[in-house]
Design an enzyme around this catalytic site. Sequence first.
Site, PDB file in Angstrom:
ATOM      1  N   ASP A 130      36.277  38.887  24.166  1.00 64.53           N
ATOM      2  CA  ASP A 130      35.514  39.928  24.843  1.00 64.53           C
ATOM      3  C   ASP A 130      36.194  41.272  24.634  1.00 64.53           C
ATOM      4  OD1 ASP A 130      33.269  40.668  26.369  1.00 64.53           O
ATOM      5  OD2 ASP A 130      34.498  40.863  28.150  1.00 64.53           O
ATOM      6  N   TYR A 149      36.006  45.779  24.910  1.00 64.31           N
ATOM      7  CA  TYR A 149      35.925  46.832  25.929  1.00 64.31           C
ATOM      8  C   TYR A 149      35.439  48.080  25.197  1.00 64.31           C
ATOM      9  CZ  TYR A 149      37.973  49.358  30.038  1.00 64.31           C
ATOM     10  OH  TYR A 149      38.201  50.092  31.184  1.00 64.31           O
ATOM     11  N   HIS A 191      31.629  52.988  30.212  1.00 65.41           N
ATOM     12  CA  HIS A 191      32.193  51.996  31.123  1.00 65.41           C
ATOM     13  C   HIS A 191      33.701  52.171  31.243  1.00 65.41           C
ATOM     14  CE1 HIS A 191      32.971  48.180  33.111  1.00 65.41           C
ATOM     15  NE2 HIS A 191      33.791  47.834  32.130  1.00 65.41           N
ATOM     16  N   ARG A 249      42.568  55.245  37.853  1.00 68.27           N
ATOM     17  CA  ARG A 249      43.678  56.077  37.384  1.00 68.27           C
ATOM     18  C   ARG A 249      43.388  57.563  37.450  1.00 68.27           C
ATOM     19  NH1 ARG A 249      43.306  51.888  33.753  1.00 68.27           N
ATOM     20  NH2 ARG A 249      42.107  53.160  32.281  1.00 68.27           N
ATOM     21  N   GLU A 253      28.676  41.939  33.954  1.00 67.64           N
ATOM     22  CA  GLU A 253      28.863  42.948  32.919  1.00 67.64           C
ATOM     23  C   GLU A 253      27.751  42.770  31.887  1.00 67.64           C
ATOM     24  OE1 GLU A 253      33.570  44.062  33.139  1.00 67.64           O
ATOM     25  OE2 GLU A 253      32.868  42.956  31.382  1.00 67.64           O
ATOM     26  N   GLU A 304      26.373  43.027  28.463  1.00 68.91           N
ATOM     27  CA  GLU A 304      26.995  43.103  27.145  1.00 68.91           C
ATOM     28  C   GLU A 304      26.054  42.568  26.063  1.00 68.91           C
ATOM     29  OE1 GLU A 304      30.981  41.671  26.797  1.00 68.91           O
ATOM     30  OE2 GLU A 304      31.458  42.014  28.916  1.00 68.91           O
ATOM     31  N   ASP A 354      29.214  38.839  31.191  1.00 67.53           N
ATOM     32  CA  ASP A 354      30.601  38.460  31.444  1.00 67.53           C
ATOM     33  C   ASP A 354      30.853  38.550  32.953  1.00 67.53           C
ATOM     34  OD1 ASP A 354      33.320  37.923  31.176  1.00 67.53           O
ATOM     35  OD2 ASP A 354      33.829  40.020  30.812  1.00 67.53           O
ATOM     36  N   ARG A 403      36.215  40.979  40.436  1.00 64.04           N
ATOM     37  CA  ARG A 403      36.994  42.227  40.385  1.00 64.04           C
ATOM     38  C   ARG A 403      38.243  42.183  41.252  1.00 64.04           C
ATOM     39  NH1 ARG A 403      34.980  44.272  35.761  1.00 64.04           N
ATOM     40  NH2 ARG A 403      32.730  44.654  35.895  1.00 64.04           N
ATOM     41  N   GLN A 439      40.792  40.141  39.451  1.00 66.25           N
ATOM     42  CA  GLN A 439      41.234  40.935  38.304  1.00 66.25           C
ATOM     43  C   GLN A 439      42.228  42.018  38.719  1.00 66.25           C
ATOM     44  OE1 GLN A 439      37.945  42.622  36.148  1.00 66.25           O
ATOM     45  NE2 GLN A 439      39.217  43.617  34.619  1.00 66.25           N
ATOM     46  N   TYR A 471      45.825  41.521  36.603  1.00 67.90           N
ATOM     47  CA  TYR A 471      45.684  42.051  35.241  1.00 67.90           C
ATOM     48  C   TYR A 471      46.944  42.695  34.674  1.00 67.90           C
ATOM     49  CZ  TYR A 471      45.292  47.071  36.331  1.00 67.90           C
ATOM     50  OH  TYR A 471      45.546  48.363  36.715  1.00 67.90           O
ATOM     51  N   LYS A 489      37.972  36.304  34.670  1.00 66.30           N
ATOM     52  CA  LYS A 489      36.907  36.198  33.672  1.00 66.30           C
ATOM     53  C   LYS A 489      36.663  34.750  33.246  1.00 66.30           C
ATOM     54  CE  LYS A 489      36.693  40.787  32.829  1.00 66.30           C
ATOM     55  NZ  LYS A 489      35.485  41.616  32.718  1.00 66.30           N
ATOM     56  N   THR A 532      30.558  32.769  31.368  1.00 72.22           N
ATOM     57  CA  THR A 532      29.946  33.823  30.571  1.00 72.22           C
ATOM     58  C   THR A 532      28.567  33.300  30.184  1.00 72.22           C
ATOM     59  OG1 THR A 532      32.077  34.592  29.698  1.00 72.22           O
ATOM     60  CG2 THR A 532      30.082  35.182  28.456  1.00 72.22           C
ATOM     61  N   THR A 583      31.170  45.915  28.594  1.00 71.76           N
ATOM     62  CA  THR A 583      30.044  46.466  29.348  1.00 71.76           C
ATOM     63  C   THR A 583      29.456  47.685  28.656  1.00 71.76           C
ATOM     64  OG1 THR A 583      31.094  45.720  31.378  1.00 71.76           O
ATOM     65  CG2 THR A 583      29.317  47.309  31.604  1.00 71.76           C
ATOM     66  N   GLU A 638      30.512  49.778  38.756  1.00 67.42           N
ATOM     67  CA  GLU A 638      30.196  51.179  38.482  1.00 67.42           C
ATOM     68  C   GLU A 638      29.042  51.674  39.347  1.00 67.42           C
ATOM     69  OE1 GLU A 638      30.355  51.939  33.949  1.00 67.42           O
ATOM     70  OE2 GLU A 638      30.075  49.779  34.217  1.00 67.42           O
TER      71      GLU A 638
END
Length: 416
Positions: A129, A131, A136, A145, A202, A204, A234, A238, A241, A245, A254, A258, A345, A359
């Site tokens: 998978d 990114y 996204h 961040r 997600e 995708e 996916d 959250r 994660q 992560y 994850k 899927t 995503t 989101e």
Amino acid sequence: MSDLKRSWLESANAPETDFPLNNLPYGVFSVDDGDLRCGVAIGDRIVDATGLEAAGHLRPDPDAYVLDAPNWNDFMELGPVAWYAYRQVLSMMLAEGADDHVQDIITTFSVPMAKATLHMPFKVAEYTDFYAGRHHATNVGTMFRGPENALPPNWLHMPIGYNGRASSVVVSGTDIRRPWGQLKAPNADTPVFAPSKRFDIELELGAIVGTPSDGPLTVDQAFENIFGYVLLNDWSARDIQAWEYQPLGPFQAKATATTISPWIVTAAALKPFRTATPPREKPLLPHLADTTPMNHDIALSVTLNGEQIAQTNSNELYYSSAQQLAHHASAGGPMRVGDLLGSGTISGPEKRNRGSLLELSWGGKEPLETASGPRSFIEDNDTLALHGASHGDGYRIGFGPCTGRVMPAAEHPFAP
């Protein structure tokens, strides 16, 4: 004049069908709990490709049976020349003007789609998978961040990805159990083991490798090695994660499932809808640089309990599937027939274009108002569905829905 390729099967000529003669996607079906068979969608029917082969009417390989297994992997292994030839002959058999004998053969070896159960269309060899959607990545990075550090330093130079579990890939319509995992609140001293409270989707696009390789690929070679595409959800926990992560990325968050759509839309069917990737902020290194348009114009949407909550387009992907595959192979790792590459995503520039609830609700701070009530994340018994189609003049190339209902978490032997 419409670009629709007309068929003697009238349901294939309807403007609203996902499966005109221009499409001819590949899947696996059964009827009345019978054997699993390879099939081709056309209008409101499924052509029994396994039956046609067994009867000698249309054999992709004259020396072997390749459609007797309940997947399209053996067919993919024949390579692009065989893919093209099979599609051409099947198209002629289904095209307007086919003689009565051919129509009788197709009628004998086809079933109403409404009476069929759809299954996994191919055997997933390995699953990766990516990114690859900039909107996204920017949205998620901004949430965690701040806008000044939203994208990691490497993001504009290569498609970031992680290796997922092929065993977790399921076909549309499969119920999904809310996962258990380690959760840690920001101010808590220790984690707890509990069902995920922030379960998400997600939106995708999945690319399926049809030609194996053993070493680096150019972007052009990678593009030619892709057999077709599916919609891909996916499912993502959250809260699991967020705790797990660092430093190696997603793992259990994850691993639940899927979901993919049941029909493989071939690269050939999507050829008229090729489009360029978005403008580059920084030039890519030569082994990843764009050589020709390799993205696709596919309108995408998400529904929650039947209500549309988001819409976007696969042309928003910053890295095409071919660039994802070329990067994957660049260190020399072999790629296999049936490898599945998720795009990551696909979101767009506006709030309504966001391809995840993370989101859409901005991390739960702005719950989404829906007919089912406010949603920050998925609640038990919610049904989420992805939809996608490319739109031509007088026809559409559709994937069929990619659907899953979230069931309550199962009892767990380590439940507190």
